[in-house]
Structure formats: C-alpha cells, structure tokens
Design a protein around this motif. Structure first.
Motif, PDB file in Angstrom:
ATOM      1  N   HIS A 100      43.471  48.281  46.984  1.00  0.00           N
ATOM      2  CA  HIS A 100      44.068  49.602  46.743  1.00  0.00           C
ATOM      3  C   HIS A 100      44.518  49.765  45.296  1.00  0.00           C
ATOM      4  N   LEU A 101      44.961  48.689  44.670  1.00  0.00           N
ATOM      5  CA  LEU A 101      45.543  48.751  43.332  1.00  0.00           C
ATOM      6  C   LEU A 101      44.535  48.536  42.211  1.00  0.00           C
ATOM      7  N   ASN A 102      43.347  48.068  42.534  1.00  0.00           N
ATOM      8  CA  ASN A 102      42.338  47.771  41.525  1.00  0.00           C
ATOM      9  C   ASN A 102      41.731  49.071  40.990  1.00  0.00           C
ATOM     10  N   LYS A 103      42.448  49.688  40.050  1.00  0.00           N
ATOM     11  CA  LYS A 103      42.002  50.957  39.482  1.00  0.00           C
ATOM     12  C   LYS A 103      42.629  51.162  38.107  1.00  0.00           C
ATOM     13  N   GLU A 158      39.117  36.832  37.896  1.00  0.00           N
ATOM     14  CA  GLU A 158      38.302  37.696  37.043  1.00  0.00           C
ATOM     15  C   GLU A 158      37.927  38.968  37.810  1.00  0.00           C
ATOM     16  N   SER A 159      37.715  40.042  37.094  1.00  0.00           N
ATOM     17  CA  SER A 159      37.554  41.362  37.707  1.00  0.00           C
ATOM     18  C   SER A 159      36.444  41.435  38.752  1.00  0.00           C
ATOM     19  N   SER A 160      35.374  40.677  38.579  1.00  0.00           N
ATOM     20  CA  SER A 160      34.251  40.740  39.520  1.00  0.00           C
ATOM     21  C   SER A 160      34.617  40.196  40.894  1.00  0.00           C
ATOM     22  N   ASP A 177      46.967  38.104  46.230  1.00  0.00           N
ATOM     23  CA  ASP A 177      46.255  37.787  47.456  1.00  0.00           C
ATOM     24  C   ASP A 177      45.033  38.687  47.512  1.00  0.00           C
ATOM     25  N   ALA A 178      43.890  38.149  47.876  1.00  0.00           N
ATOM     26  CA  ALA A 178      42.657  38.926  47.856  1.00  0.00           C
ATOM     27  C   ALA A 178      42.586  39.962  48.964  1.00  0.00           C
ATOM     28  N   ASN A 179      43.261  39.724  50.095  1.00  0.00           N
ATOM     29  CA  ASN A 179      43.117  40.607  51.243  1.00  0.00           C
ATOM     30  C   ASN A 179      44.397  41.288  51.693  1.00  0.00           C
ATOM     31  N   ASP A 180      45.480  40.541  51.742  1.00  0.00           N
ATOM     32  CA  ASP A 180      46.725  41.081  52.267  1.00  0.00           C
ATOM     33  C   ASP A 180      47.650  41.574  51.152  1.00  0.00           C
ATOM     34  N   GLN A 216      45.430  48.534  36.582  1.00  0.00           N
ATOM     35  CA  GLN A 216      46.798  48.216  36.998  1.00  0.00           C
ATOM     36  C   GLN A 216      47.031  46.728  37.167  1.00  0.00           C
ATOM     37  N   LEU A 217      46.080  46.016  37.749  1.00  0.00           N
ATOM     38  CA  LEU A 217      46.273  44.586  37.981  1.00  0.00           C
ATOM     39  C   LEU A 217      46.299  43.803  36.665  1.00  0.00           C
ATOM     40  N   VAL A 218      45.489  44.236  35.718  1.00  0.00           N
ATOM     41  CA  VAL A 218      45.510  43.620  34.385  1.00  0.00           C
ATOM     42  C   VAL A 218      46.862  43.862  33.739  1.00  0.00           C
ATOM     43  N   ARG A 219      47.351  45.072  33.888  1.00  0.00           N
ATOM     44  CA  ARG A 219      48.654  45.450  33.318  1.00  0.00           C
ATOM     45  C   ARG A 219      49.780  44.633  33.932  1.00  0.00           C
ATOM     46  N   TRP A 220      49.749  44.542  35.251  1.00  0.00           N
ATOM     47  CA  TRP A 220      50.816  43.803  35.941  1.00  0.00           C
ATOM     48  C   TRP A 220      50.836  42.337  35.528  1.00  0.00           C
ATOM     49  N   GLN A 221      49.651  41.745  35.393  1.00  0.00           N
ATOM     50  CA  GLN A 221      49.610  40.327  35.010  1.00  0.00           C
ATOM     51  C   GLN A 221      50.114  40.150  33.574  1.00  0.00           C
ATOM     52  N   ALA A 222      49.716  41.053  32.679  1.00  0.00           N
ATOM     53  CA  ALA A 222      50.146  40.959  31.283  1.00  0.00           C
ATOM     54  C   ALA A 222      51.650  41.158  31.141  1.00  0.00           C
ATOM     55  N   SER A 223      52.243  41.966  32.005  1.00  0.00           N
ATOM     56  CA  SER A 223      53.673  42.241  31.923  1.00  0.00           C
ATOM     57  C   SER A 223      54.513  41.218  32.669  1.00  0.00           C
ATOM     58  N   GLY A 224      53.844  40.253  33.333  1.00  0.00           N
ATOM     59  CA  GLY A 224      54.570  39.215  34.055  1.00  0.00           C
ATOM     60  C   GLY A 224      54.960  39.594  35.465  1.00  0.00           C
TER      61      GLY A 224
END
Length: 372
Positions: free
Chosen positions: A216-219, A245-247, A80-83, A230-238
């Motif tokens: 908060h987690l985009n780092k 996309e990051s932008s 979710d982009a906001n919540d 972290q978000l890339v990691r979480w998506q790759a790990s399922g």
C-alpha cells in the motif's frame, strides 16, 4: 542528524510543536497529542509528524484523508513484505477525514464536495481551513499493551477535535460536479467498531494498522521539497529499517489508473476495502471468500461460489461472481447497496462508491467462463 532533520521538516512538520505519546491516558482533546493543530486558520503538523498516502485507499463516503505517522526519537519500524510493519511502542498514527467545501459555503453549512482527494497538494499549500470541513481524526496509538483506537470529532468552530468513544453522526450534503446534492449521514465509528476492521485476526482480536503495509505504501508522494517514494523516504529519515531493493517490494495498483491492467486494479480495490475481514484469519474467513491480493483466482475469490451466510445480501443472486455477468453476481449487489443488512463493507460508508462499483462491474464483465 542535520540531514535527517531536514528530511523530516520537509515532510510538513512544524518545529514549534513537540508531539506527545500518552502511554496510558486518553486525552479529551486531539490537540493534547500535538500531532495536528489549528493555527492561523490552517491545519499544521507537529514536529517530525510525517504525512503518507496509499496506492488504493479504503472508500469512506468520498471523504479525503490526511494520514500521518510519528515515532519517538530514535525509534523505527521494521519492514515486512506482506503484513503491517512492526512498529515500536510509542508510535502514533492519525487519519483525518475531511471534505473540501463548495465556493460560497462554510464548514457549518453541511455542504461538502464530491471531488478527487488532493491532500498532499493542500498540505503543501498550507491546508487552509476555510476551504475544508474537518469531520473526524482517528488515532491509532501503540502502547505497551498493544494498539488502541481513539475517535476524535471536530467541533463546529473547526478549532479542535473532542474524544467521542461512542462515535457520532454528521448530516452532510454531498455536492457533485453538476451541483447536484445528496443528503447522507456520515458515521463516526465508536471504539468497538474500530476493532471491527482493525482486529484483522479473529483469533487474537488484536488491533493493528491496516494500510501500513509495503504494497500500500510503495508509491511516490509529493513532499514539500520533492516527490519521492515513501518507503525510501522513511528509511532515509530513520523511520523504517530493512527495506529491500525496489524490485523486491510489492506494490498495489492505483484503482483508477487505466494504464494498469483491469485485474490488478480490481484486486487492489478488493484488497484494501475487503481483505481486513476476508483473509485467512479474518472475521469473514469462515465464508471461504478470500480477497487479499495474493489470494488465488477461482472459488475462494468468489467465482461461481455459493454464499454461506449472506442472507438477504445475495439480492436473490446465486453466485458471488458469475463470469461475464455482473448483474447476476452477488459482489456487485453488495458493494452497490447502502442497506446496512446487505452492504459490503459492513462499516465505514453510508453511500455507494459509484466509480468503485463500475470498476468491479467491468472486471466481472470481462471475465471468461460460466457457472453451472
């Protein structure tokens, strides 16, 4: 599957523990969840239990925090982009509050260091317990009936934590870099007080995570194998679906990163420390003070705003923020206060965050304009 298993193992998890989702009962001991355990005088994570961090964290009496998340095999959260993300039933979030101890002291001494949080480095190095004082671990578990918050307090032996629904108080001595000591009472919240922050919607009063939002987690987080978003990691790990996309992913500033604009740092600090109440649906929405990152500048941010129900919390100051004049602003008075009837936030701290107060003072001092 082998790739996913390798990713999860490098996050810090130990394959000799299988986490347990307690769908109805509330275990008396933290170890019964198998999210964290003490082994050979080190704190270890369970299998597929993943550590994470926030760009700007909530201040809690200078405590360091080991945050983890676990979801049942085959389950994932939706972006979710906001919540807060939409987490599946069975998700277990932990937040362990701890301090490093001065050289020559022990966990039982009560002396704890006021120093920078280096949890990821400590975790990757083995998280040796003789060098830290574990205070509490809060569990947030998503059951079929909704989220439930459970506070566990670590025993003096630092071997396990016990469920304390009524909360607890630990008398500690905060030791700074000059070896000056400050006595303070660290307060472990009771279950009702947990809802005071985590029930971010005053209408539904449903408990939900606060920090588990994209901004908060985009780092970058330093895992055992490499540093990675972290978000890339979480998506790759399922663990997470639907990350754009990051932008297009929002990101809060790190509050003490002086390479970032002052306004972004101050707004990020207020967002994580205050907006769980000061949002459009929160417990403090009737105050008219909105402190989420996307709240507009001006009156709703506190600029030249008269208080509605601050009582003695005004410090005899007229407006929330007086541009250019932090000493005339209610904001600086309340965030610096340690009086329970005046301080903001109302829960979660017993001492003032000197560096955070300095940030908000500087932010107000550099504002332009004047109040009538």
């Amino acid at each position: 599957m082998a790739i996913v298993s390798a990713l999860l193992a490098s996050c810090g998890g130990s394959a000799d523990q299988s986490p347990v989702f307690h769908s109805e009962t509330n275990p008396e001991l933290l170890s019964e969840w198998h999210m964290l355990s003490v082994k050979d005088k080190t704190l270890q994570l369970g299998e597929r239990v993943t550590p994470y961090d926030l760009n700007t964290p909530l201040f809690s009496d200078y405590a360091h925090k080991l945050r983890t998340i676990w979801m049942p095999e085959g389950k994932a959260a939706n972006y979710d982009a906001n919540d807060a993300f939409d987490f599946p039933v069975g998700t277990v979030i932990t937040k362990t509050f701890y301090y490093q101890v001065p050289v020559g002291s022990s966990a039982k001494d009560g002396s704890v260091l006021r120093n920078a949080d280096n949890t990821s480095q400590l975790l990757n190095a083995g998280f040796e317990l003789p060098s830290v004082r574990l205070v509490e671990t809060r569990i947030l578990v998503n059951r079929a009936t909704g989220w439930v918050a459970l506070p566990y307090v670590w025993n003096e032996e630092q071997t396990d934590a016990v469920l304390k629904r009524t909360g607890d108080i630990k008398n500690l001595k905060l030791v700074d870099e000059k070896n000056q000591k400050k006595l303070f009472s660290y307060v472990v919240p009771n279950t009702n007080q947990c809802a005071g922050c985590h029930a971010t919607n005053s209408v539904t009063r449903k408990i939900q995570p606060i920090g588990l939002k994209a901004r908060h987690l985009n780092k970058i987080y330093t895992y055992k194998d490499r540093a990675e978003n972290q978000l890339v990691r979480w998506q790759a790990s399922g663990f997470l679906h639907g990350v754009p996309e990051s932008s297009r992913v929002p990101r809060n500033a790190l509050w003490n990163d002086t390479n970032v604009a002052l306004d972004q740092r101050a707004r990020s600090y207020l967002d994580i420390n205050c907006s769980h109440c000061h949002n459009r649906n929160g417990a403090a929405s009737t105050s008219g003070l909105l402190l989420e990152l996307d709240s507009p500048n001006g009156l709703s941010l506190g600029v030249c705003k008269l208080p509605i129900a601050a009582g003695t919390g005004t410090g005899d100051r007229k407006f929330g923020i007086v541009p250019g004049k932090p000493d005339e602003s209610i904001f600086t008075y309340r965030i610096a206060s340690t009086n329970p009837e005046e301080m903001m936030p109302e829960l979660g701290r017993s001492v003032s965050h000197d560096e955070g107060v300095a940030l908000i003072r500087q932010w107000i001092a550099e504002m332009r304009g004047a109040c009538p």
